[in-house]
Design a protein around this motif. Structure first.
Motif, mmCIF file in Angstrom:
data_model
loop_
_atom_site.group_PDB
_atom_site.id
_atom_site.type_symbol
_atom_site.label_atom_id
_atom_site.label_comp_id
_atom_site.label_asym_id
_atom_site.label_seq_id
_atom_site.Cartn_x
_atom_site.Cartn_y
_atom_site.Cartn_z
ATOM 1 N N PRO A 98 7.362 6.208 0.126
ATOM 2 C CA PRO A 98 8.358 5.733 -0.857
ATOM 3 C C PRO A 98 7.744 5.350 -2.207
ATOM 4 O O PRO A 98 8.395 5.545 -3.237
ATOM 5 N N PHE A 99 6.512 4.818 -2.222
ATOM 6 C CA PHE A 99 5.894 4.496 -3.516
ATOM 7 C C PHE A 99 5.741 5.781 -4.341
ATOM 8 O O PHE A 99 5.910 5.773 -5.559
ATOM 9 N N GLY A 100 5.403 6.865 -3.664
ATOM 10 C CA GLY A 100 5.290 8.149 -4.357
ATOM 11 C C GLY A 100 6.628 8.584 -4.934
ATOM 12 O O GLY A 100 6.702 9.105 -6.057
ATOM 13 N N MET A 101 7.686 8.371 -4.177
ATOM 14 C CA MET A 101 9.013 8.727 -4.695
ATOM 15 C C MET A 101 9.350 7.860 -5.912
ATOM 16 O O MET A 101 9.927 8.351 -6.885
ATOM 17 N N ALA A 102 8.975 6.594 -5.837
ATOM 18 C CA ALA A 102 9.234 5.709 -6.977
ATOM 19 C C ALA A 102 8.474 6.189 -8.217
ATOM 20 O O ALA A 102 8.981 6.128 -9.332
ATOM 21 N N GLU A 103 7.249 6.685 -7.998
ATOM 22 C CA GLU A 103 6.481 7.250 -9.109
ATOM 23 C C GLU A 103 7.189 8.473 -9.676
ATOM 24 O O GLU A 103 7.330 8.618 -10.889
ATOM 25 N N ALA A 104 7.619 9.351 -8.782
ATOM 26 C CA ALA A 104 8.208 10.624 -9.204
ATOM 27 C C ALA A 104 9.540 10.434 -9.911
ATOM 28 O O ALA A 104 9.877 11.181 -10.821
ATOM 29 N N MET A 105 10.308 9.444 -9.458
ATOM 30 C CA MET A 105 11.650 9.254 -10.003
ATOM 31 C C MET A 105 11.701 8.089 -10.980
ATOM 32 O O MET A 105 12.782 7.712 -11.427
ATOM 33 N N ARG A 106 10.518 7.540 -11.277
ATOM 34 C CA ARG A 106 10.403 6.423 -12.216
ATOM 35 C C ARG A 106 11.351 5.279 -11.816
ATOM 36 O O ARG A 106 12.177 4.823 -12.611
ATOM 37 N N LEU A 107 11.177 4.828 -10.582
ATOM 38 C CA LEU A 107 12.030 3.767 -10.077
ATOM 39 C C LEU A 107 11.350 2.412 -10.269
ATOM 40 O O LEU A 107 10.146 2.282 -10.025
ATOM 41 N N PRO A 108 12.105 1.406 -10.680
ATOM 42 C CA PRO A 108 11.531 0.077 -10.919
ATOM 43 C C PRO A 108 11.293 -0.680 -9.620
ATOM 44 O O PRO A 108 11.880 -1.722 -9.362
ATOM 45 N N LEU A 109 10.410 -0.137 -8.819
ATOM 46 C CA LEU A 109 10.104 -0.744 -7.524
ATOM 47 C C LEU A 109 9.011 -1.788 -7.706
ATOM 48 O O LEU A 109 8.043 -1.553 -8.421
ATOM 49 N N PHE A 110 9.180 -2.926 -7.055
ATOM 50 C CA PHE A 110 8.140 -3.963 -7.085
ATOM 51 C C PHE A 110 7.754 -4.309 -5.653
ATOM 52 O O PHE A 110 8.628 -4.522 -4.803
ATOM 53 N N ALA A 111 6.454 -4.301 -5.385
ATOM 54 C CA ALA A 111 5.982 -4.586 -4.031
ATOM 55 C C ALA A 111 4.792 -5.528 -4.087
ATOM 56 O O ALA A 111 3.941 -5.424 -4.977
#
Lengths: 365, 250
Positions: A98-111
């Motif tokens: 999922p972190f990779g998907m967040a990178e690819a889709m430029r998602l504001p994910l915080f972990a």
């Protein structure tokens, strides 16, 4: 979701664990949802969150695994909700997808990552062995922002900042802690970010927008897969350009007494506390030591480190880390071309105290 | 009222669609498009698609849509729904994504009675990657990874998804299996599955038996025969669980 933003009234002193600091900071930052899966040493982030969240109108879901925790965060932030997760070790491995998907889709994910020993299940205790994974994990280019904290105050400050940075720049953002920071108690000053003049970056949805499709808005089609090499190339190059352009404003570091240092102790996270103490002890013994600490491991303060090397005229760097060379590799790729001798103190999965560093410095000078 | 030939909720710039000739996906997506129109949910529907042939639907609808990863559509839709319960979330996946790599997401979403609608297209193989064995490949069926036919001694029997999901879910869930060979029934099941989410009842799941002449290496007649004579006896079509009861879905 109806959230009550006012969490911390007047600034208050507390004596808490790092995991508790994460939770209070996330609440203060206006986080609306946490998705998580149990793994030591981050469990108490969930424990505190599940106790406190309902009081402030925030949500929680315990998912079936870390893959799901990461992807539910991806879904929630696409829908415009300030969501986050916390994990460690093998959970961090699973979340790379999922972190990779967040990178690819430029998602504001915080972990939040509370490092434990590795490889594999390793230990549940402590390490700095998730540096490579957190900075450059996944099948991408490491377009991530990673803060390595050293104190509970920093955990609090950078959790608030982490959400803001994620929503401002839309690169997945990480707070890299460790088992020591997660579990130990120390003093913390909790404050309301807005009272301190810290503006909370507003959230916004990428899908589920207002309006009528075909009348006053177009449908949104978000993607992470491309048919042509050139399409992907353009996307990744655009991300790289953006990442590099914002890097100077993101980079954070701290240096102690590097101006005249003969040796620079380079460390990050909780080990930097030992490094600072070692500098004091070595100076007291007449040894000109300094310390340099990247707070952002991505982007790395490479120009600042090069400057510290140049101005000090130091002959050696000692890289001290609770891993077998992860910070060492990261540093070497960042300061390629420098001819300063680099020594190391690698203690994978084991804590480092000032005495270890002092002894090592004396043995190599 | 005259029903238009093309559903309003279709995204016309992406037509003609990208599926192979004879593929069943187009039928499923037409039924889904008409259902979205009839329920008037186009503006607040989120369509999420898996990786595999189902990915080719990513820009099929003039609805907000998002691509996920192989097997991960379920948690992404769960995250969206948990964040914004007013949105109608439709996860679209194949048998490999749902029953194999994403099976624990599917199973646990069902157990939690997540208020999402999942549509799983069963064509008994991994189509996009070139026709490998899927969890739903029939005994004896030849695929690229079972070139001598699937041997249940080695690889087990085909997964009957709706049956196990029906066991895991409370009565407020909707679980059905449809087939592209029975269009009106397919539409009725999709409508019920969406209605169940709209009414906030619980988890909704429709498996749709579909065709893959490209990888089955079948002509039109053989394709339909495989669907009706081979697949349907093994995968019984019907509603396994419905809060609307018998006849309550009309």
């Amino acid at each position: 979701m109806q959230t009550n933003l006012k969490v911390i009234g007047d600034t208050k002193k507390s004596f808490v664990t790092g995991n508790e600091a994460v939770t209070w900071a996330a609440l203060a930052a206006g986080a609306e949802m946490m998705f998580g899966y149990p793994i030591t040493p981050q469990n108490e982030v969930m424990h505190y969150w599940t106790r406190l969240a309902p009081k402030y109108g925030r949500g929680f879901l315990q998912t079936e695994d870390e893959i799901s925790a990461g992807f539910t965060v991806c879904g929630a932030v696409q829908a415009g909700t300030k969501a986050f997760t916390a994990t460690a070790g093998p959970g961090n491995v699973l979340m790379q997808e999922p972190f990779g998907m967040a990178e690819a889709m430029r998602l504001p994910l915080f972990a939040v990552i509370q490092q434990r020993g590795g490889p594999s299940s390793g230990t549940v205790i402590y390490s700095q062995q998730e540096v490579t994974l957190t900075t450059y994990g996944g099948n991408g280019e490491g377009h991530r922002i990673v803060y390595s904290t050293a104190t509970h105050q920093e955990i609090y400050d950078y959790t608030i900042k982490g959400f803001n940075v994620a929503w401002k720049y839309r690169f997945p953002t990480f707070l890299l802690g460790d088992g020591y920071q997660a579990k130990m108690r120390e003093p913390l000053e909790m404050y309301d970010p807005q009272e301190r003049g810290i503006e909370i970056v507003p959230t916004y949805p990428l899908i589920g927008l207002d309006g009528h499709i075909g009348e006053n808005r177009e449908p949104q089609h978000l993607c992470n897969i491309y048919s042509l090499e050139e399409e992907l190339y353009e996307v990744v190059m655009r991300f790289a350009e953006e990442y590099e352009s914002i890097s100077p404003e993101l980079v954070e570091y701290r240096e102690e007494q590097c101006d005249d240092a003969d040796i620079i102790i380079l460390s990050h996270g909780v080990v930097s506390r030992a490094a600072d103490d070692a500098v004091k002890a070595l100076r007291a013994q007449g040894i000109k030591a300094g310390s340099f600490r990247p707070i952002t491991l991505r982007p790395f303060p490479q120009a600042q480190l090069r400057e510290a090397i140049a101005k000090s005229g130091a002959k050696k760097i000692l890289i001290a880390e609770s891993a077998y060379g992860q910070l060492d590799r990261l540093t070497k790729q960042e300061i390629y071309g420098e001819t300063i001798k680099i020594e190391n103190l690698f203690k994978p999965g084991v804590g480092i105290i000032d005495y270890d560093i002092v002894s090592k410095v004396k043995s190599i000078l | 009222m005259i029903t238009p030939a093309v559903p309003k909720s279709w995204y016309l710039p992406s037509k003609p669609h990208k599926f192979c000739p004879g593929c069943g996906h187009g039928i499923v997506l037409k039924a889904l498009g008409e259902t979205i129109d009839e329920l008037e949910i186009q503006d607040n529907t989120i369509f999420g698609c898996d990786i595999g042939c189902s990915l080719l639907s990513w820009d099929f609808f003039a609805c907000d849509s998002t691509q996920t990863h192989h097997g991960r559509t379920t948690p992404v839709m769960v995250g969206i729904k948990r964040a914004r319960p007013e949105l109608i979330t439709i996860g679209y996946m194949g048998d490999g994504g749902g029953y194999s790599i994403g099976s624990q997401h599917l199973l646990n979403a069902a157990v939690r009675n997540e208020k999402v609608t999942l549509i799983l297209v069963n064509n008994t193989n991994y189509g996009m990657t070139g026709g490998q064995m899927a969890p739903t490949t029939l005994p004896g069926q030849k695929t690229e990874t079972t070139p001598y036919g699937r041997d249940p001694e080695l690889t087990g029997y085909p997964t009957r998804g709706p049956e196990f999901l029906a066991e895991l879910t409370p009565d407020s869930a909707y679980i059905a299996r449809a087939t592209v060979s029975k269009y009106k029934q397919l539409k009725r099941f999709l409508r019920n599955a969406l209605r169940n989410q709209i009414e906030g009842n619980g988890f909704s799941f429709v498996e749709v038996l579909s065709t893959c002449p490209t990888n089955w290496r079948t002509n039109a007649q053989q394709t339909w025969r495989f669907l009706e004579d081979e697949m349907e006896p093994y995968f019984p079509v019907g509603e396994l669980k419905s809060p609307f009861g018998k006849g309550g879905d009309k």
